[in-house]
Motif scaffolding. Structure first.
Motif, PDB file in Angstrom:
ATOM      1  N   LEU A 155       0.820  -1.240  -0.052  1.00  0.00           N
ATOM      2  CA  LEU A 155      -0.134   0.048   0.046  1.00  0.00           C
ATOM      3  C   LEU A 155       0.963   1.233  -0.098  1.00  0.00           C
ATOM      4  O   LEU A 155       1.936   1.347   0.740  1.00  0.00           O
ATOM      5  CB  LEU A 155      -0.932   0.023   1.215  1.00  0.00           C
ATOM      6  N   VAL A 156       0.408   2.195  -0.603  1.00  0.00           N
ATOM      7  CA  VAL A 156       1.260   3.623  -0.588  1.00  0.00           C
ATOM      8  C   VAL A 156       0.817   4.160   1.016  1.00  0.00           C
ATOM      9  O   VAL A 156       1.713   4.577   1.234  1.00  0.00           O
ATOM     10  CB  VAL A 156       0.461   4.369  -1.682  1.00  0.00           C
ATOM     11  N   ASN A 157      -0.339   4.230   1.282  1.00  0.00           N
ATOM     12  CA  ASN A 157      -0.680   5.027   2.385  1.00  0.00           C
ATOM     13  C   ASN A 157      -0.590   3.896   3.778  1.00  0.00           C
ATOM     14  O   ASN A 157      -1.465   2.936   3.584  1.00  0.00           O
ATOM     15  CB  ASN A 157      -1.834   5.569   2.438  1.00  0.00           C
ATOM     16  N   LEU A 158       0.310   3.813   4.622  1.00  0.00           N
ATOM     17  CA  LEU A 158       0.428   2.759   5.588  1.00  0.00           C
ATOM     18  C   LEU A 158      -0.552   3.186   6.898  1.00  0.00           C
ATOM     19  O   LEU A 158      -0.960   4.319   6.934  1.00  0.00           O
ATOM     20  CB  LEU A 158       1.764   2.811   6.047  1.00  0.00           C
ATOM     21  N   GLY A 159      -1.035   2.233   7.518  1.00  0.00           N
ATOM     22  CA  GLY A 159      -1.812   2.448   8.495  1.00  0.00           C
ATOM     23  C   GLY A 159      -2.787   1.109   8.765  1.00  0.00           C
ATOM     24  O   GLY A 159      -2.267  -0.022   8.352  1.00  0.00           O
ATOM     25  N   ILE A 160      -4.012   1.364   8.836  1.00  0.00           N
ATOM     26  CA  ILE A 160      -4.917   0.215   9.051  1.00  0.00           C
ATOM     27  C   ILE A 160      -5.055  -0.520   7.469  1.00  0.00           C
ATOM     28  O   ILE A 160      -5.443   0.403   6.708  1.00  0.00           O
ATOM     29  CB  ILE A 160      -6.408   0.490   9.556  1.00  0.00           C
ATOM     30  N   ASN A 161      -4.917  -1.796   7.587  1.00  0.00           N
ATOM     31  CA  ASN A 161      -4.696  -2.420   6.026  1.00  0.00           C
ATOM     32  C   ASN A 161      -6.420  -2.514   5.685  1.00  0.00           C
ATOM     33  O   ASN A 161      -7.229  -3.279   6.317  1.00  0.00           O
ATOM     34  CB  ASN A 161      -3.952  -3.538   6.042  1.00  0.00           C
ATOM     35  N   PRO A 162      -7.046  -1.997   4.627  1.00  0.00           N
ATOM     36  CA  PRO A 162      -8.114  -2.170   4.383  1.00  0.00           C
ATOM     37  C   PRO A 162      -8.639  -3.248   3.328  1.00  0.00           C
ATOM     38  O   PRO A 162      -9.757  -3.623   3.053  1.00  0.00           O
ATOM     39  CB  PRO A 162      -8.709  -0.691   3.603  1.00  0.00           C
ATOM     40  N   LEU A 163      -7.469  -3.862   2.967  1.00  0.00           N
ATOM     41  CA  LEU A 163      -7.478  -5.010   1.822  1.00  0.00           C
ATOM     42  C   LEU A 163      -8.357  -6.118   2.428  1.00  0.00           C
ATOM     43  O   LEU A 163      -8.323  -6.466   3.498  1.00  0.00           O
ATOM     44  CB  LEU A 163      -6.243  -5.178   1.276  1.00  0.00           C
ATOM     45  N   ARG A 164      -8.990  -7.049   1.639  1.00  0.00           N
ATOM     46  CA  ARG A 164      -9.765  -8.268   1.949  1.00  0.00           C
ATOM     47  C   ARG A 164      -9.300  -9.279   0.938  1.00  0.00           C
ATOM     48  O   ARG A 164      -9.279  -8.841  -0.168  1.00  0.00           O
ATOM     49  CB  ARG A 164     -10.947  -7.963   2.022  1.00  0.00           C
ATOM     50  N   LYS A 165      -9.282 -10.322   1.304  1.00  0.00           N
ATOM     51  CA  LYS A 165      -9.401 -11.539   0.549  1.00  0.00           C
ATOM     52  C   LYS A 165     -10.286 -11.479  -0.575  1.00  0.00           C
ATOM     53  O   LYS A 165     -11.422 -11.329  -0.592  1.00  0.00           O
ATOM     54  CB  LYS A 165      -9.316 -12.731   1.367  1.00  0.00           C
ATOM     55  N   GLY A 166     -10.023 -11.824  -1.945  1.00  0.00           N
ATOM     56  CA  GLY A 166     -10.895 -11.738  -2.954  1.00  0.00           C
ATOM     57  C   GLY A 166     -11.104 -10.422  -3.565  1.00  0.00           C
ATOM     58  O   GLY A 166     -11.655 -10.185  -4.643  1.00  0.00           O
ATOM     59  N   ASP A 167     -10.496  -9.305  -3.041  1.00  0.00           N
ATOM     60  CA  ASP A 167     -10.294  -7.912  -3.838  1.00  0.00           C
ATOM     61  C   ASP A 167      -9.569  -8.164  -5.156  1.00  0.00           C
ATOM     62  O   ASP A 167      -8.599  -8.732  -5.147  1.00  0.00           O
ATOM     63  CB  ASP A 167      -9.641  -7.006  -2.811  1.00  0.00           C
ATOM     64  N   VAL A 168     -10.091  -7.494  -6.126  1.00  0.00           N
ATOM     65  CA  VAL A 168      -9.795  -7.569  -7.400  1.00  0.00           C
ATOM     66  C   VAL A 168      -8.660  -6.132  -7.443  1.00  0.00           C
ATOM     67  O   VAL A 168      -8.868  -4.996  -7.402  1.00  0.00           O
ATOM     68  CB  VAL A 168     -10.604  -7.444  -8.454  1.00  0.00           C
ATOM     69  N   ILE A 169      -7.360  -6.557  -7.854  1.00  0.00           N
ATOM     70  CA  ILE A 169      -6.536  -5.369  -8.237  1.00  0.00           C
ATOM     71  C   ILE A 169      -6.204  -4.918  -9.807  1.00  0.00           C
ATOM     72  O   ILE A 169      -6.198  -5.993 -10.304  1.00  0.00           O
ATOM     73  CB  ILE A 169      -5.143  -5.790  -7.713  1.00  0.00           C
ATOM     74  N   VAL A 170      -6.410  -3.884  -9.891  1.00  0.00           N
ATOM     75  CA  VAL A 170      -5.988  -3.313 -11.294  1.00  0.00           C
ATOM     76  C   VAL A 170      -5.225  -2.198 -11.528  1.00  0.00           C
ATOM     77  O   VAL A 170      -4.723  -1.927 -10.353  1.00  0.00           O
ATOM     78  CB  VAL A 170      -7.451  -2.912 -12.098  1.00  0.00           C
ATOM     79  N   SER A 171      -4.659  -2.014 -12.879  1.00  0.00           N
ATOM     80  CA  SER A 171      -3.469  -1.195 -12.940  1.00  0.00           C
ATOM     81  C   SER A 171      -4.115   0.427 -12.838  1.00  0.00           C
ATOM     82  O   SER A 171      -4.999   0.424 -13.120  1.00  0.00           O
ATOM     83  CB  SER A 171      -2.769  -1.193 -14.370  1.00  0.00           C
ATOM     84  N   SER A 172      -3.426   1.100 -12.272  1.00  0.00           N
ATOM     85  CA  SER A 172      -3.829   2.298 -11.712  1.00  0.00           C
ATOM     86  C   SER A 172      -3.528   3.572 -12.770  1.00  0.00           C
ATOM     87  O   SER A 172      -4.098   4.348 -12.842  1.00  0.00           O
ATOM     88  CB  SER A 172      -3.412   2.918 -10.180  1.00  0.00           C
ATOM     89  N   GLY A 173      -2.417   3.228 -13.591  1.00  0.00           N
ATOM     90  CA  GLY A 173      -1.889   4.227 -14.534  1.00  0.00           C
ATOM     91  C   GLY A 173      -1.150   5.314 -14.252  1.00  0.00           C
ATOM     92  O   GLY A 173      -0.632   6.196 -14.817  1.00  0.00           O
ATOM     93  N   ALA A 174      -0.900   5.349 -12.776  1.00  0.00           N
ATOM     94  CA  ALA A 174       0.032   6.309 -12.313  1.00  0.00           C
ATOM     95  C   ALA A 174       1.417   6.307 -12.799  1.00  0.00           C
ATOM     96  O   ALA A 174       1.978   4.906 -13.204  1.00  0.00           O
ATOM     97  CB  ALA A 174       0.131   6.236 -11.004  1.00  0.00           C
ATOM     98  N   GLY A 175       1.702   7.341 -13.370  1.00  0.00           N
ATOM     99  CA  GLY A 175       3.105   7.264 -13.923  1.00  0.00           C
ATOM    100  C   GLY A 175       3.046   6.896 -15.407  1.00  0.00           C
ATOM    101  O   GLY A 175       4.411   6.976 -16.105  1.00  0.00           O
ATOM    102  N   GLY A 176       2.024   6.613 -16.077  1.00  0.00           N
ATOM    103  CA  GLY A 176       2.262   6.275 -17.279  1.00  0.00           C
ATOM    104  C   GLY A 176       2.429   4.714 -17.671  1.00  0.00           C
ATOM    105  O   GLY A 176       2.542   3.910 -16.583  1.00  0.00           O
TER     106      GLY A 176
END
Length: 293
Positions: free
Chosen positions: A218-239
């Motif tokens: 994660l970019v922002n550390l702290g409480i982890n909001p992620l959960r099993k089964g979450d789908v991750i996609v490209s963000s396009g940051a930086g091209g």
């Protein structure tokens, strides 16, 4: 003196009685037959009743005969089936093996058609696709994760272009030849892709671990909001990578991120498409300040 050859029955009362009874039975049979003929001609309904009575009288004997005949047929069929069972069983086993083989071929053809239709849909709906190519090889068990595609500079492919299948991102072009290109897979340890969670945009980075999985940080550390089964996609940051391209599904949650399984496995991708390098749109110009009078 020898007895005469044509001895008459009159010399034996038993012979005479037997001859009398046989003649009498013949005459009685003829008379009964004539009577039945007359009855059938004069009164057919009465004859039908007599016929029914006779059928009822002979029914037990007919049933016994029928059961014996059926039993004989069953015995013959059982013996014949015993001798034919072996060859028939072998034939059925062969037919079953052929049917299973054809079913597997049909499933493989259906899966390939589904993948090709997905690629065809992308080719028709997108105008930033450079080329479609076959995936000729990959390294699923090596510590480094590379793949080779059957298209190169001859089709306009350049270094750094993203490569994806119909289901998700696979990697980017690392080396370009005239007719082939080498692809760095997203599961390689040198691959780092900006990502976000599909449902709410939680940002992070996905780095390959060299074992077919991704480590999401994660970019922002702290409480982890992620959960099993979450789908991750490209963000396009930086091209480079087009935003919103499916990449992976989270399988294990860690303190600062998660472990993810890639959606598009290179070993299952027969054909891929190469996209143009994506560049984020320039920011809008600041609003013009009003001139003071």
């Amino acid at each position: 003196m020898a007895p005469p050859a044509n001895k008459r029955s009159g010399y034996s009362r038993r012979a005479q009685l037997s001859s009398f009874l046989s003649h009498t039975a013949g005459i009685v049979g003829v008379v009964i037959g004539l009577v039945l003929i007359v009855i059938s001609s004069v009164d057919p309904s009465s004859f039908a009743s007599l016929r029914s009575i006779a059928a009822d009288a002979t029914e037990p004997a007919a049933e016994v005969t029928s059961e014996g005949r059926n039993f004989g047929h069953s015995v013959v069929n059982g013996v014949t089936g015993f001798f034919k069972m072996g060859s028939r069983h072998a034939q059925l086993e062969k037919e079953l093996a052929i049917a299973k083989s054809r079913l597997v071929e049909a499933d493989a053809t259906a899966a390939e058609n589904k993948r090709l239709k997905g690629l065809l849909g992308l080719l028709r709906s997108r105008d930033d696709i450079v080329a479609a190519a076959s995936m000729t090889s990959s390294t699923p068990s090596s510590t480094r994760r590379f793949a080779t595609i059957g298209a190169g500079a001859g089709k306009g492919i350049q270094k750094g272009m993203p490569v994806r299948s119909a289901t998700g991102l696979i990697g980017r072009v690392l080396e370009v030849g005239q007719n082939s290109s080498r692809v760095l897979l997203i599961t390689d340890t040198e691959s780092l892709v900006p990502v976000r969670r599909a449902k709410d945009g939680v940002a992070g980075f996905a780095q390959g671990q060299g074992d077919g999985t991704l480590r999401v940080r994660l970019v922002n550390l702290g409480i982890n909001p992620l959960r099993k089964g979450d789908v991750i996609v490209s963000s396009g940051a930086g091209g480079l990578y087009r935003p919103g391209t499916p990449m992976a599904v989270l399988t294990q949650i860690l303190r600062d991120g998660a472990i993810a399984r890639v959606i598009s496995n290179p070993t299952d991708a027969d054909f891929v498409i190469v996209e143009n390098v994506w560049a984020p749109p320039p920011p809008p110009p600041p609003p013009a300040k009003a001139e003071k009078p």
